[in-house]
Design an enzyme around this catalytic site. Structure first.
Site, PDB file in Angstrom:
ATOM      1  N   GLY A  43     -10.673 -24.566  -1.925  1.00 26.55           N
ATOM      2  CA  GLY A  43     -11.970 -24.473  -2.593  1.00 26.55           C
ATOM      3  C   GLY A  43     -13.129 -24.699  -1.642  1.00 26.55           C
ATOM      4  O   GLY A  43     -14.063 -25.444  -1.949  1.00 26.55           O
ATOM      5  N   VAL A  44     -13.060 -24.055  -0.468  1.00 27.02           N
ATOM      6  CA  VAL A  44     -14.132 -24.168   0.518  1.00 27.02           C
ATOM      7  C   VAL A  44     -14.460 -22.787   1.070  1.00 27.02           C
ATOM      8  O   VAL A  44     -13.648 -21.869   1.014  1.00 27.02           O
ATOM      9  CB  VAL A  44     -13.763 -25.105   1.695  1.00 27.02           C
ATOM     10  CG1 VAL A  44     -13.573 -26.524   1.224  1.00 27.02           C
ATOM     11  CG2 VAL A  44     -12.525 -24.591   2.419  1.00 27.02           C
ATOM     12  N   VAL A  45     -15.655 -22.668   1.611  1.00 26.17           N
ATOM     13  CA  VAL A  45     -16.029 -21.515   2.422  1.00 26.17           C
ATOM     14  C   VAL A  45     -16.186 -22.027   3.842  1.00 26.17           C
ATOM     15  O   VAL A  45     -16.882 -23.023   4.076  1.00 26.17           O
ATOM     16  CB  VAL A  45     -17.342 -20.874   1.932  1.00 26.17           C
ATOM     17  CG1 VAL A  45     -17.788 -19.776   2.885  1.00 26.17           C
ATOM     18  CG2 VAL A  45     -17.179 -20.331   0.523  1.00 26.17           C
ATOM     19  N   SER A  75       4.605   2.653   7.877  1.00 28.52           N
ATOM     20  CA  SER A  75       4.265   1.487   7.054  1.00 28.52           C
ATOM     21  C   SER A  75       5.448   1.053   6.201  1.00 28.52           C
ATOM     22  O   SER A  75       6.082   1.868   5.528  1.00 28.52           O
ATOM     23  CB  SER A  75       3.084   1.815   6.138  1.00 28.52           C
ATOM     24  OG  SER A  75       1.907   1.973   6.873  1.00 28.52           O
ATOM     25  N   HIS A 125       0.813  -1.225   0.000  1.00 30.87           N
ATOM     26  CA  HIS A 125       0.000   0.000   0.000  1.00 30.87           C
ATOM     27  C   HIS A 125       0.844   1.271   0.000  1.00 30.87           C
ATOM     28  O   HIS A 125       0.335   2.351  -0.285  1.00 30.87           O
ATOM     29  CB  HIS A 125      -0.996  -0.004   1.165  1.00 30.87           C
ATOM     30  CG  HIS A 125      -0.406   0.268   2.513  1.00 30.87           C
ATOM     31  ND1 HIS A 125      -0.103  -0.725   3.414  1.00 30.87           N
ATOM     32  CD2 HIS A 125      -0.060   1.428   3.119  1.00 30.87           C
ATOM     33  CE1 HIS A 125       0.385  -0.187   4.516  1.00 30.87           C
ATOM     34  NE2 HIS A 125       0.418   1.127   4.366  1.00 30.87           N
ATOM     35  N   ASP A 160       0.144  -7.653   1.397  1.00 31.56           N
ATOM     36  CA  ASP A 160       0.568  -6.257   1.518  1.00 31.56           C
ATOM     37  C   ASP A 160       2.094  -6.137   1.542  1.00 31.56           C
ATOM     38  O   ASP A 160       2.651  -5.326   2.288  1.00 31.56           O
ATOM     39  CB  ASP A 160      -0.035  -5.611   2.770  1.00 31.56           C
ATOM     40  CG  ASP A 160       0.056  -4.086   2.742  1.00 31.56           C
ATOM     41  OD1 ASP A 160       0.176  -3.524   1.631  1.00 31.56           O
ATOM     42  OD2 ASP A 160       0.047  -3.467   3.811  1.00 31.56           O
TER      43      ASP A 160
END
Length: 470
Positions: free
Chosen positions: A271-273, A215, A112, A142
């Site tokens: 490949g799951v939630v 940062s 960022h 990031d």
């Protein structure tokens, strides 16, 4: 007079104790001077410029100077000024920090800090400035890797963030508000923190004062080794409030090495939630305590489906690493490369079993699930009217069965927030094939005990719990 002499030893002891207390306190507190002297030369200030759309001089006179305005007002006025036909070009500037990790000029910082920059300037400790080349960025972690031209540049020693423990002293060096080489100190507040929308970084939480400009700067242990990259703060005021987060150096270096070699980062994917296991869900799934990651959705073509993982499984560990919070799982999966092996300990229907599967590569875009519809059938016990799914709707939602909610009446369904259009695929740990089966299962639901229900809403699956009163 003799009585005064009797008190003299006591006065002397108190005086000696008073002198000893500051000396003892000083001996217990760490001295950071040597660390700062050795590390500062390799810490850099990073400034960027980004070209903004041209603005012309209007009939009302020269374009006003908007730089001092708050961002919201500045954006409003900038949108109000029409683009020019050759007017002056403005630039947006930002400041951050970074540190050199190799003698030939590779630098680590935050994504960022350099995102969308047209020019990146690195200022070294001797005040000299150099243009930096962007080697690669990884928004998911990031982390960004830069390169400047140089030889025999000062570098920092890298530690192992996996060895950190809460309570350890740490030091940050950076450029808050543009003040180069500012040193702040604190302790590690926690490790393995998960933040919203940051699934692949187990953050280090500290109470080191961090402000805008810090940062991308390094976080050190007392041995002078970099253990993290200062990345984020939690704030309600815009300034430091005692809660700061750093990217573990182990994660950052893995990203850096991949960016250096291939320009992009590969992460493991199941490949799951998943969702958190709370007290009620733990009770409904027969778990002794709330822990693990509950599988709410499995993509048909994903690695999890090929490895036998099912909706309703609760993942308790992966490759021997316990899953306490559901957010622990993405950290572990993301650390694997495509083709890596994962051994999952799961609870299915109250029984523990082990599944071995091959991890895939995280795709650029996820699958979307459609919105279903159907014909009415009712289940008055839950206060919800449901309908069967057509084959097209099943295919669109990538599911084999379930029912769609057509109407929500007063009752438990309304209390737990169900809405028309929601698809119910599981009830009380049983897969739903059609509205008839749903009504049968709903009729037999136990009272005063947590019951789970799996719901698809706008392509997103989750388990919810409720209790039926007597």
């Amino acid at each position: 007079m003799p009585r005064l002499k009797s008190y003299l030893p006591i006065f002397a002891a108190v005086l000696m104790l008073g002198q000893a207390v500051p000396a003892l306190a000083e001996a217990q507190l760490p001295d950071f001077t040597q660390l700062v002297e050795q590390a500062s030369p390799a810490v850099v200030n990073i400034s960027t410029t980004q070209k903004l759309p041209d603005r012309k001089v209007s009939n009302m006179g020269p374009m006003p100077d908007l730089e001092g305005l708050p961002p919201g007002l500045r954006d409003f006025f900038e949108r109000s000024i029409p683009p020019s036909q050759g007017g002056r070009q403005r630039e947006a500037q930002s400041l951050g920090s970074g540190f050199i990790i190799s003698p030939d000029g590779y630098i680590l910082t935050n994504n960022h800090v350099v995102a969308d920059a047209d020019e990146i300037i690195v200022r070294l400790s001797d005040r000299s400035e150099m243009k930096a080349k962007l080697i690669g960025t990884d928004p998911r972690s990031d982390v960004a890797l830069l390169k400047i031209e140089g030889k025999n540049l000062p570098v920092l020693k890298l530690g192992k963030s996996q060895d950190l423990k809460a309570g350890q002293w740490v030091v940050a060096i950076g450029s808050p508000f543009g003040f180069d080489h500012t040193v702040t100190q604190g302790i590690i507040s926690a490790i393995g923190r998960s933040l919203p929308n940051e699934s692949y970084v187990p953050f280090i939480q500290t109470d080191v004062p961090i402000n805008p400009g810090n940062s991308g700067g390094p976080l050190f242990n007392l041995a002078g080794e970099v253990v993290g990259i200062n990345s984020q703060i939690y704030t309600r005021s815009g300034g430091f409030m005692g809660v700061s987060f750093a990217i573990p150096i182990d994660v950052a270096m893995d990203v850096s090495n991949q960016l250096k070699s291939g320009g992009k980062v590969s992460r493991g994917w199941l490949g799951v939630v998943i969702q958190e296991v709370n007290k009620d869900l733990a009770e409904s799934f027969g778990l002794e305590k709330p822990a693990g990651a509950l599988v709410a959705q499995v993509l048909d073509d994903g690695p999890a489906a090929k490895g036998g993982l099912q909706v309703g499984d609760v993942i308790l560990s992966m490759n021997g690493q316990p899953i306490i919070m559901s957010a622990d799982l993405p950290h572990l999966v993301g650390a694997l490369k495509a083709g890596g092996k994962a051994s999952l300990e799961v609870v299915r229907e109250g029984k523990r079993k082990t599944l071995d599967l091959t991890v895939g590569a995280i795709p650029d875009e996820g699958k979307e699930f459609g919105s279903p519809a159907g014909a009415d059938q009712s289940s008055n016990r839950l206060g919800v009217a449901v309908a069967n799914l057509s084959e097209e709707q099943k295919k669109a939602n990538d599911i084999k069965g379930g029912v769609v909610i057509k109407n929500v009446q007063d009752g438990p369904a309304a209390l737990i927030g169900l809405q028309p259009g929601d698809v119910i695929t599981h009830l009380n740990n049983q897969a739903i094939s059609d509205a008839k089966q749903f009504a049968e299962i709903a009729k037999a639901l136990p009272k005063n005990r947590s019951v789970s229900m799996r719901v698809l809403r706008q392509g997103r699956a989750s388990f919810i719990t409720f209790k039926l009163a007597e």
